[in-house]
Design a protein around this motif. Sequence first.
Motif, PDB file in Angstrom:
ATOM      1  N   ILE A 142       0.755  -1.322   0.434  1.00  0.00           N
ATOM      2  CA  ILE A 142       0.247  -0.038  -0.871  1.00  0.00           C
ATOM      3  C   ILE A 142       0.910   1.281  -0.148  1.00  0.00           C
ATOM      4  N   VAL A 143       2.022   0.948   0.549  1.00  0.00           N
ATOM      5  CA  VAL A 143       2.172   2.456   0.743  1.00  0.00           C
ATOM      6  C   VAL A 143       3.380   2.584  -0.395  1.00  0.00           C
ATOM      7  N   ALA A 144       3.818   2.005  -0.586  1.00  0.00           N
ATOM      8  CA  ALA A 144       4.532   1.622  -2.160  1.00  0.00           C
ATOM      9  C   ALA A 144       4.196   2.236  -3.445  1.00  0.00           C
ATOM     10  N   GLU A 145       2.858   1.620  -3.028  1.00  0.00           N
ATOM     11  CA  GLU A 145       1.769   2.193  -4.474  1.00  0.00           C
ATOM     12  C   GLU A 145       1.077   3.441  -4.297  1.00  0.00           C
ATOM     13  N   THR A 146       1.081   3.966  -3.185  1.00  0.00           N
ATOM     14  CA  THR A 146       0.557   5.247  -2.965  1.00  0.00           C
ATOM     15  C   THR A 146       2.165   5.742  -3.108  1.00  0.00           C
ATOM     16  N   ILE A 147       2.978   5.994  -2.985  1.00  0.00           N
ATOM     17  CA  ILE A 147       4.249   7.270  -2.865  1.00  0.00           C
ATOM     18  C   ILE A 147       5.006   6.616  -4.965  1.00  0.00           C
ATOM     19  N   SER A 148       4.938   5.734  -5.179  1.00  0.00           N
ATOM     20  CA  SER A 148       5.033   5.233  -6.731  1.00  0.00           C
ATOM     21  C   SER A 148       4.997   4.395  -7.754  1.00  0.00           C
ATOM     22  N   ALA A 149       4.317   4.859  -8.488  1.00  0.00           N
ATOM     23  CA  ALA A 149       3.214   3.702  -9.595  1.00  0.00           C
ATOM     24  C   ALA A 149       2.430   4.111 -10.592  1.00  0.00           C
ATOM     25  N   THR A 150       2.267   3.394 -10.905  1.00  0.00           N
ATOM     26  CA  THR A 150       1.708   3.487 -12.748  1.00  0.00           C
ATOM     27  C   THR A 150       0.143   3.170 -12.363  1.00  0.00           C
ATOM     28  N   SER A 151       0.069   1.868 -11.161  1.00  0.00           N
ATOM     29  CA  SER A 151      -0.587   0.582 -11.375  1.00  0.00           C
ATOM     30  C   SER A 151      -1.587   0.167  -9.976  1.00  0.00           C
ATOM     31  N   GLY A 152      -2.071  -0.496  -9.869  1.00  0.00           N
ATOM     32  CA  GLY A 152      -2.320  -1.118  -8.298  1.00  0.00           C
ATOM     33  C   GLY A 152      -3.757  -0.293  -7.361  1.00  0.00           C
ATOM     34  N   ILE A 153      -3.979  -0.859  -6.621  1.00  0.00           N
ATOM     35  CA  ILE A 153      -4.805  -0.047  -5.563  1.00  0.00           C
ATOM     36  C   ILE A 153      -3.884   0.872  -5.161  1.00  0.00           C
ATOM     37  N   GLY A 154      -2.848   1.020  -4.547  1.00  0.00           N
ATOM     38  CA  GLY A 154      -2.448   1.992  -4.253  1.00  0.00           C
ATOM     39  C   GLY A 154      -2.441   3.134  -5.026  1.00  0.00           C
ATOM     40  N   TYR A 155      -2.073   3.217  -6.484  1.00  0.00           N
ATOM     41  CA  TYR A 155      -2.052   4.338  -7.731  1.00  0.00           C
ATOM     42  C   TYR A 155      -3.940   4.364  -7.643  1.00  0.00           C
ATOM     43  N   MET A 156      -4.607   3.981  -7.899  1.00  0.00           N
ATOM     44  CA  MET A 156      -5.744   3.930  -7.837  1.00  0.00           C
ATOM     45  C   MET A 156      -6.699   4.870  -6.653  1.00  0.00           C
ATOM     46  N   THR A 157      -6.492   4.674  -5.318  1.00  0.00           N
ATOM     47  CA  THR A 157      -6.460   5.448  -4.522  1.00  0.00           C
ATOM     48  C   THR A 157      -6.354   7.062  -4.712  1.00  0.00           C
ATOM     49  N   MET A 158      -4.609   6.656  -4.832  1.00  0.00           N
ATOM     50  CA  MET A 158      -4.368   8.083  -4.825  1.00  0.00           C
ATOM     51  C   MET A 158      -4.293   9.067  -6.432  1.00  0.00           C
ATOM     52  N   ASN A 159      -5.099   8.318  -7.116  1.00  0.00           N
ATOM     53  CA  ASN A 159      -5.384   8.832  -8.120  1.00  0.00           C
ATOM     54  C   ASN A 159      -6.667   9.665  -7.845  1.00  0.00           C
ATOM     55  N   ALA A 160      -7.405   8.567  -7.381  1.00  0.00           N
ATOM     56  CA  ALA A 160      -8.875   9.454  -7.239  1.00  0.00           C
ATOM     57  C   ALA A 160      -9.107  10.595  -5.891  1.00  0.00           C
ATOM     58  N   ARG A 161      -7.617  10.204  -5.179  1.00  0.00           N
ATOM     59  CA  ARG A 161      -7.666  11.504  -4.242  1.00  0.00           C
ATOM     60  C   ARG A 161      -7.249  12.858  -4.820  1.00  0.00           C
ATOM     61  N   GLU A 162      -6.287  12.716  -6.083  1.00  0.00           N
ATOM     62  CA  GLU A 162      -6.586  13.351  -6.936  1.00  0.00           C
ATOM     63  C   GLU A 162      -8.203  14.536  -7.184  1.00  0.00           C
ATOM     64  N   PHE A 163      -8.702  13.500  -8.240  1.00  0.00           N
ATOM     65  CA  PHE A 163     -10.206  13.363  -8.321  1.00  0.00           C
ATOM     66  C   PHE A 163     -11.375  13.991  -7.284  1.00  0.00           C
TER      67      PHE A 163
END
Lengths: 279, 247
Positions: A212-233
């Motif tokens: 989770i932590v790794a994906e929220t910091i740096s990723a272009t796919s994965g659940i962590g990326y999905m949530t961080m991307n959603a936060r932007e919007f």
Amino acid sequence: MTDTSVAGYAAGDTRSKPNFKRLGSALLPWALPIVLLVVWEIAARTGLVTARLMPAPTTVAAAFWKSLLNGSLIVHTLASTQRALIGLAIGGGLGFIAGVVNGLWKPAETLLDSTLQMVRNIPHLALIPLVILWFGIDETAKIFLVSIGVFFPIYINTFYGVRTIDPQLVEMASVYGLDRKALITRIILPGALPSILVGLRYALGFMWLTLIVAETISATSGIGYMTMNAREFLQTDVVLLGIIVYALLGKLADVATRAIEKRVLVWHPAYQGGQEGGR
Amino acid sequence: MSAADFYVPESEAGLPISLSRVGKTFGKLSVLGNFNLDVPAGQFLAVVGRSGGGKSTLMRLIAGLDTPSSGRVAIGGRTVERLHPSVRLLFQEARLVPWQRVGENVGIARGADWQEKARRTLADVGLDDRENDWPSVLSGGQRQRVALARALVSEPQILLLDEPFGALDALTRIEMHRLLERIWTERGFTTVLITHDVAEAVALADRVVVLSGGAISLDIAVDLDRPRRELADPRAVDLQRQILEAV
């Protein structure tokens, strides 16, 4: 049959019991989550909580349905699961090997164990900046972090399991002519297995946490990326959905370990509750 | 391959054991000093003594689990340097492997036809059709029977018993005595039984040796008819009295 199955291990022994009692005990763990969901829905609908900060469960369900239909949920879940499993295989495999070698062979323990204990005390998530510098933000970085996260729980519990084998059994095995290979495969590893499985359960927890932590910091796919991307919007419903997916994946991992335990520890008195009557 | 096949061991002979001028010290503590003992092939010897009198040390020396500080331990005329393949040891605890089924425990060393041999040996100790049970479901007496089957399955020429019945209840112990006496009579291996129970020694052995302070204080023949069912045999009572005086 008497009522001996209260310990909960005896799922197969309840045939002759009233069905409603079984149904009741099966549903009971879900009562609290369901009540919470209902309260949450009412609070969101009545405007008690701001829908933008805490959307209603039905909104989250709608987000789930939408992301399921457009395929993004599956893509992200698969991406996360793949990373998690590769990391588990690498880190867990190395932890297992190190645990067995150090447990069996004193020189290896002398050489490695104090170093490993030192490294263990570094929070592995503190390595993220370093890992990004080393590997950039591609897959390697996340798999590396997951591997480190799962290595230590598996290593420590394997080592402990191998070390705490009953010396009387080892002596018996040598009196009865078992060679070293048979000793390891028939006595030491099966004896260490309960401890190794405890390590695996801890490792699975660390696995999702790290991911989770790794994906929220740096990723272009994965659940962590999905949530961080959603936060932007400001898609709070998708953020919540991501959290729920993580919870479900964690639960799934736990169920899988329990199933493995039940299968490989059939010899253990704690897992034999339901067998006696059936034979 | 039917269950009715009578089980005939391949080798019936026992091996002689000989200890000459054996000393064993642990640090500064001398447990055995200049110890001599000869056990002829096929004899049933009981070693009686107080705890700490060197009984278990003697056992471990014969088994090859320990090496003597001085002197020589020989089995069948050859000096014991490591574990001897025809020597089997029955421990105080059954020491069954909990994650192996009863049959797998008996056939622990595997080898050719181990499953069939394990099944037959289990039947021989009165545990027919139990080879697929887990050790955790067995009673204390049954566990020692499995341990006995595990010792017997390889047809040992020497059987060493280190107080194996000490933890059993009185009735189960008598059952185990009869079982052991029958199997020993059939197979004829050399047997050394370590015990602190004088009645047990007299009930089972051809010869009783009392060990005290690392030396033999009594070496007596038990010349009673077998099978020994008469618990109150006056000769047995007299022997027990003599042994108790020497302990």
